[in-house]
Design a protein around this motif. Structure first.
Motif, short mmCIF file in Angstrom:
data_model
loop_
_atom_site.label_atom_id
_atom_site.label_comp_id
_atom_site.label_asym_id
_atom_site.label_seq_id
_atom_site.Cartn_x
_atom_site.Cartn_y
_atom_site.Cartn_z
N GLU A 34 0.74 -1.36 -0.12
CA GLU A 34 0.14 0.02 -0.04
C GLU A 34 0.89 1.30 0.20
N GLU A 36 3.17 4.08 -1.69
CA GLU A 36 3.22 4.33 -3.01
C GLU A 36 4.52 5.32 -3.20
N ARG A 41 9.68 -0.63 -1.33
CA ARG A 41 8.54 -0.02 -0.62
C ARG A 41 8.80 -0.16 0.95
N LEU A 69 -3.65 3.12 0.97
CA LEU A 69 -2.82 3.67 0.48
C LEU A 69 -2.05 4.95 1.21
N ARG A 71 1.16 7.53 1.32
CA ARG A 71 2.31 8.44 0.56
C ARG A 71 3.23 9.19 1.39
#
Length: 103
Positions: A34, A36, A41, A69, A71
């Motif tokens: 998840e 981004e 990651r 999600l 970021r």
């Protein structure tokens, strides 16, 4: 829902961690899939992130919330200095030509 939070911990070997914010009491579970970002990651403890979350049908790893999600916030840069166990965050990355304060 969308919130801004701080990464509490990240288990790199397992590919998951937790994010803390007021809207997700007890923390929000996050899986590497998840996140981004380009490349590997992973998140760093203390890193500020924007994230979308939801309540799962049941607890996941003991957490009542799950990130859908994530970021990293672009306005701050987390730097780990060689031999320095603390992570230091320096302000706005957009100020080109500036360096972190000397120690």
């Amino acid at each position: 829902m969308t919130s801004r939070g701080i990464v509490r911990f990240w288990k790199g070997e397992d590919g998951w961690g937790a994010i803390d914010c007021v809207q997700t009491p007890g923390g929000c579970w996050v899986h590497f899939s998840e996140v981004e970002i380009d490349g590997f990651r992973a998140l760093d403890p203390g890193q500020e992130v924007d994230f979308e979350w939801q309540k799962p049908t049941g607890p996941v790893e003991g957490f009542a919330f799950v990130a859908t999600l994530v970021r990293p916030c672009p306005s701050r840069l987390t730097i780990r200095l060689r031999g320095d166990p603390e992570r230091r965050t320096y302000g706005d990355r957009s100020r080109r030509g500036t360096r972190p304060p000397a120690r």
